[in-house]
Every structure is written in C-alpha cells, then in structure tokens.
Design an enzyme around this catalytic site. Structure first.
Site, PDB file in Angstrom:
ATOM      1  N   SER A 160       3.051  -0.689   2.691  1.00 13.73           N
ATOM      2  CA  SER A 160       1.927  -0.423   3.044  1.00 13.73           C
ATOM      3  C   SER A 160       1.367  -1.717   3.492  1.00 13.73           C
ATOM      4  O   SER A 160       1.636  -2.080   4.420  1.00 13.73           O
ATOM      5  CB  SER A 160       0.854   0.254   2.128  1.00 13.73           C
ATOM      6  OG  SER A 160      -0.362   0.925   2.532  1.00 13.73           O
ATOM      7  N   HIS A 168      -2.562   6.964   4.461  1.00 11.19           N
ATOM      8  CA  HIS A 168      -1.376   7.391   5.201  1.00 11.19           C
ATOM      9  C   HIS A 168      -1.194   8.690   5.180  1.00 11.19           C
ATOM     10  O   HIS A 168      -0.095   9.408   5.178  1.00 11.19           O
ATOM     11  CB  HIS A 168      -0.054   6.773   4.416  1.00 11.19           C
ATOM     12  CG  HIS A 168      -0.223   5.343   4.041  1.00 11.19           C
ATOM     13  ND1 HIS A 168      -0.238   4.466   5.161  1.00 11.19           N
ATOM     14  CD2 HIS A 168      -0.277   4.702   2.758  1.00 11.19           C
ATOM     15  CE1 HIS A 168      -0.239   3.305   4.660  1.00 11.19           C
ATOM     16  NE2 HIS A 168      -0.384   3.371   3.304  1.00 11.19           N
TER      17      HIS A 168
END
Length: 326
Positions: free
Chosen positions: A93, A196
């Site tokens: 991430s 996400h």
C-alpha cells in the site's frame, strides 16, 4: 537475491522514530521531509500517542519517512538509492511510495508531497460515509471470497493464502464479523475507512492532478519495483506513476508480490522500519527465505551483513567500482 520491502499503514507505533534521531543526519532529513509533507514527523514519531498517529494523514507520511531514514545509513542519503543494493523493491500500500523513494524513482521531496496528498485525500474520502475493513483469517480462499462478495464487500488486500482483508460499508463489515466463513476468523481493523475500494475514487482524482506535476525516473536496471497490482514488475517510472494513482481505489495483492519473490529466487527479505508485518507474512508463505527486520539503529550492522549476503546486485556494484578504479 535480495528483496527490500516497506510496510503499510498500521505498522506505526508510538515513539518508533525516537531511536533514529541519534543517527547522524537523521534529524536534518526528517526536518526536510516534514517541510515537504506538511507534517511534523519528529513530533509525531517521538511524542504522539497511538490514536494520533492512527490518523491516516499522519500515519502515512510517518511510514514513508521511517523507511527512508532507516535505509539511508546503509545506502547513503546522497547516493543512487537502494537499487544497486537490492534485486527487488516492493511496498505494501503506502509502502510503495517508500519503495519508490528508496529506489530513486521519486525524489524524496516528491515522495513526501505525494504521500501528503494521498493521505489527506484518503482521509477525506473515508470521512464521507462510515466504512471500515476487516481481516478474514483462515478458511478456504474460494469460500472467503464468496462470503465477502455476498456481504457486498470488496477484497481490498490479498495478503497471503490465509488472509484477505474485506472492505466496505461498516454495517456490512459488522454483518461479516457476525457470520464468518467456515473455519475463518473475522478481525475488524482499526482503520478510518474502506481503503483500496471504489470509496476512494475522490482520492484517486486528487492524485491524478498531483502526479501530472511529478517526474519519475526509471528504477535501477538491476532492481525493478514489484507492484501491488497483481505483482506487476515495474521497470519504467511513468508506469509507476500510473499504478500508484490507481492503487488507492484498487486491491493490494501482496500475495502476488510474494509469488514474484519466489519465482525470481529471492533468498533474503529485508523489511525497513517499522518492520515485522511483511516478514511475518513471508515467514508463513516463503519457507526457507531468510528474513531481517530493520527496526532501530541497533539493527544496522546486521542489516548491512544481510544485504551483503543476499544482494547479488552488490556484487555488480562492487565490480563496477573496481573497474572504474582501474
């Protein structure tokens, strides 16, 4: 064959930057990165409590800065980055921004500008409506994904064969927690929103506007980046920028990154501070691969030895240096 990996949000701990301030040059680096990000990294990394640094707009810049200052003593703050030292670089991430800064794909000032915009935009998108995330641990992959879909949720992080993170509306996360898939546990995560996923579309738009102002270099030829986007091996800076924009609203597939490590014959994985999360996943998924956590300055000597032992790229750099001397 060495992979250097960079953790994502949730790895931060109160006071975790304090030991690094004793290392020459670190305070100046943190001051410069604080100015670029608009976040007081020294204060938050040494004095702020867990609740304060859980804030997305604080946590993400802290994590990127931590990875940079941890590796600087080993690769050189003014050098060409970790590319010549490692064979692969990857981040989970927000850790992909750390990896880009370490590799030289992004200048560190640009990396801090990018993470500042990313973190604030994601925090704003998360505040728009109540959403959350939960780790689903155990069970069979097919049944876990089916359950996530049936609850109207998204598999936002595919972390390993045994762990998928579901994300979406908070009431749907609660429903999944109340009715977990067979032989699985659902663990709600202390995060601000459904990262996400499509809930982050507004953040993606903000990143697009910023990235248009940035210039990215290609990764070192011997050290490509491994992307969260299905483990794509990235060799061009422009492609990195495309993927980092898409990433905020798309799933993180760390399991695919680990498959790339296995396929390329990685023998050692070094995780930069605050380390432990990604080596923990690798311990279960990549049997026989040596693991090293670089958490404090006390780890630097061991980390240097680990890089020399596993980084085949080091041999290439040493050979180039020898040729230049001759």
């Amino acid at each position: 064959m060495l992979a250097i990996v960079c953790p994502g949000q949730g790895a931060q701990k109160p006071g975790f930057l304090a030991p690094w301030l004793e290392v020459a040059g670190v305070r100046d680096s943190l001051v410069a990165m604080s100015e670029a990000s608009g976040v007081d990294l020294i204060h938050h990394g040494t004095e702020s409590d867990a609740e304060t640094i859980r804030d997305t707009a604080v946590a993400q810049p802290l994590l990127v800065a931590a990875g940079i200052i941890a590796l600087d003593p080993l690769v050189g703050a003014a050098g060409s980055g970790a590319g010549p030292q490692a064979d692969l670089l990857a981040g989970h991430s927000v850790g992909e921004i750390t990896a880009a800064a370490l590799s030289g794909v992004l200048r560190r000032e640009d990396a801090m500008r990018l993470v500042a915009v990313r973190s604030r935009a994601m925090a704003a998108a998360a505040a728009a409506e109540p959403t959350s995330m939960a780790a689903v641990v155990g069970g069979t992959r097919e049944e876990v994904l089916t359950a996530i879909q049936e609850h109207g949720l998204t598999p936002a992080n595919i972390n390993s064969a045994a762990q998928v993170v579901a994300a979406g509306a908070k009431e749907r996360i609660d429903a999944l927690s109340a009715a977990p898939p067979a032989k699985a546990r659902v663990i709600p995560l202390q995060v601000a929103g459904a990262f996400h996923t499509s809930y982050m579309a507004p953040a993606r738009q903000e990143l697009e506007a910023l990235v248009a102002q940035l210039t990215a270099s290609d990764p070192h030829p011997q050290c490509p980046l491994v992307s969260n986007a299905a483990g794509e091996v990235v060799t061009e800076g422009g492609r990195y920028l495309e993927l980092i924009v898409n990433q905020v609203a798309a799933p993180v597939d760390w399991e695919a990154c680990m498959r790339v490590f296995a396929d390329r014959g990685v023998t050692g994985i070094l995780e930069v501070a605050p380390a432990g999360t990604l080596t923990g996943l690798a311990k279960r998924e990549l049997k026989g691969v040596a693991l090293m956590n670089l958490n404090t300055p006390e780890d630097l000597d061991a980390a240097g030895g680990f890089i020399r032992e596993h980084g085949s790229a080091v041999d290439r750099v040493d050979a180039v240096d020898h040729d230049e001397e001759n």
